[in-house]
Design an enzyme around this catalytic site. Structure first.
Site, PDB file in Angstrom:
ATOM      1  N   TYR A 184       0.841  -1.207   0.000  1.00  0.00           N
ATOM      2  CA  TYR A 184       0.000   0.000   0.000  1.00  0.00           C
ATOM      3  C   TYR A 184       0.869   1.248   0.000  1.00  0.00           C
ATOM      4  O   TYR A 184       1.999   1.243   0.493  1.00  0.00           O
ATOM      5  CB  TYR A 184      -0.960   0.007   1.197  1.00  0.00           C
ATOM      6  CG  TYR A 184      -0.292   0.153   2.549  1.00  0.00           C
ATOM      7  CD1 TYR A 184      -0.043   1.410   3.104  1.00  0.00           C
ATOM      8  CD2 TYR A 184       0.075  -0.975   3.295  1.00  0.00           C
ATOM      9  CE1 TYR A 184       0.548   1.546   4.344  1.00  0.00           C
ATOM     10  CE2 TYR A 184       0.664  -0.850   4.532  1.00  0.00           C
ATOM     11  CZ  TYR A 184       0.911   0.420   5.065  1.00  0.00           C
ATOM     12  OH  TYR A 184       1.508   0.554   6.298  1.00  0.00           O
ATOM     13  N   CYS A 185       0.338   2.306  -0.587  1.00  0.00           N
ATOM     14  CA  CYS A 185       0.994   3.607  -0.616  1.00  0.00           C
ATOM     15  C   CYS A 185      -0.099   4.660  -0.777  1.00  0.00           C
ATOM     16  O   CYS A 185      -1.280   4.344  -0.775  1.00  0.00           O
ATOM     17  CB  CYS A 185       2.040   3.681  -1.728  1.00  0.00           C
ATOM     18  SG  CYS A 185       1.409   3.246  -3.355  1.00  0.00           S
ATOM     19  N   THR A 186       0.269   5.915  -0.941  1.00  0.00           N
ATOM     20  CA  THR A 186      -0.708   7.003  -0.865  1.00  0.00           C
ATOM     21  C   THR A 186      -1.813   6.861  -1.902  1.00  0.00           C
ATOM     22  O   THR A 186      -2.992   6.730  -1.570  1.00  0.00           O
ATOM     23  CB  THR A 186      -0.002   8.363  -1.026  1.00  0.00           C
ATOM     24  OG1 THR A 186       1.070   8.450  -0.106  1.00  0.00           O
ATOM     25  CG2 THR A 186      -0.985   9.504  -0.780  1.00  0.00           C
ATOM     26  N   ILE A 213      -4.048   4.166  -0.278  1.00  0.00           N
ATOM     27  CA  ILE A 213      -4.627   4.532   1.014  1.00  0.00           C
ATOM     28  C   ILE A 213      -5.784   5.504   0.825  1.00  0.00           C
ATOM     29  O   ILE A 213      -6.784   5.449   1.554  1.00  0.00           O
ATOM     30  CB  ILE A 213      -3.552   5.172   1.915  1.00  0.00           C
ATOM     31  CG1 ILE A 213      -2.401   4.209   2.146  1.00  0.00           C
ATOM     32  CG2 ILE A 213      -4.145   5.623   3.251  1.00  0.00           C
ATOM     33  CD1 ILE A 213      -1.143   4.873   2.684  1.00  0.00           C
TER      34      ILE A 213
END
Length: 302
Positions: A184-186, A213
């Site tokens: 996961y990342c922004t 996210i």
């Protein structure tokens, strides 16, 4: 009253002449009075820009006319009209600086060798089905996880995205290679590449959250598996998904609980510090020299 918006977006598609796309994108943003940061590479486009909502909509419509950009997932959030100091549009070897441009294979449909996309609901379903066997793997710079992360996530020891390949090659995560891993990342772009890099190194079951996210937070706010605040790439620096967000960060100077991220006072520096209200009021805490003994980190678009 003018409504202002910020968008975060990316699209993977082959680009034969990134410099030509840079010139087009710069002219388009200038035409509509938008500021922000856009990166173009042979693999596609990655950007965040802000301005008046009507102008941002015109920009999105125009950008989606480019072959391969029509599928790009645009994340919208509230803006102030002064969320970026300037406009920066650049051509680079990679959309995200993993320093390993050959990790991914791209065609007009996107990345071909990345992890499977899961919607926020599918992420929760996977955890409900597989329980503690599921590993959340943070695809951001480590300081971002200090103020917000998925519960019980693995947080790689990386100061910038450049460090990820070395981190994966170190062997310290080899025991996870047979487990279901949710990267996961922004907004999702870093995990497009990270998930491919993990699969390239023998991780057998790798997923990524569709829309990152941001999309998960929109779906579940603070009632799901995410906890804390989200670091973002504009003047806001942090956002919460609801008034119920917990504070999990701690001040670099005194250790007090805080989710407040601040820029180094040196405009040429890309470092970020996490400071409480009391410590942020002390000028010596706002530069690299004053924070040299603390947890300075760097930030990059992605």
């Amino acid at each position: 009253m003018t409504l202002n918006k910020i968008i975060l977006y990316y699209a993977f598609t082959p680009i034969n002449d990134p410099h030509a796309v840079v010139l087009w994108q710069r002219a388009l943003c200038e035409q509509y009075g938008l500021k922000g940061r856009i990166i173009v590479s042979k693999h596609g486009i990655n950007g965040t820009v802000g301005g008046a909502m009507s102008d941002v909509k015109r920009y999105v419509r125009a950008t989606k006319q480019y072959p391969g950009f029509g599928r790009m997932d645009v994340k919208w959030s509230e803006g102030t009209g002064d969320d970026f100091p300037r406009l920066s549009v650049k051509a680079r070897p990679e959309l995200v600086a993993f320093a390993s441009p050959d990790e991914i294979v791209v065609d007009e449909t996107g990345i071909l060798n990345g992890g499977q996309h899961l919607s926020p609901r599918q992420v929760n379903d996977l955890v409900a089905e597989r329980g503690e066997d599921v590993v959340f793997f943070d695809g951001r710079n480590s300081f971002e996880a200090r103020i917000g992360r998925f519960k019980n996530a693995v947080i790689p020891d990386v100061r910038t995205t450049h460090d990820f390949i070395t981190e994966l090659d170190s062997g310290k995560y080899d025991h996870l290679k047979s487990k279901p891993i949710v990267t996961y990342c922004t907004g999702g772009v870093r995990c497009e590449i990270l998930s491919a890099a993990m699969l390239n190194r023998g991780f057998s079951e790798v997923y990524q959250i569709e829309g990152g996210i941001v999309r998960y937070g929109e779906a579940y706010r603070d009632k799901g598996l995410w906890e804390g605040s989200l670091y973002v790439f504009d003047q806001r620096l942090t956002v919460n998904f609801s008034d119920e967000a917990v504070v999990i960060g701690d001040c670099d100077v005194c250790g007090e609980s805080t989710a407040q991220v601040t820029n180094c006072s040196n405009n040429d520096c890309r470092h970020r510090a996490i400071l409480c209200d009391h410590c942020i009021a002390e000028p010596s805490n706002l530069d690299c020299a004053g924070l040299s003994s603390h947890k300075l980190e760097s930030s990059e678009l992605g």
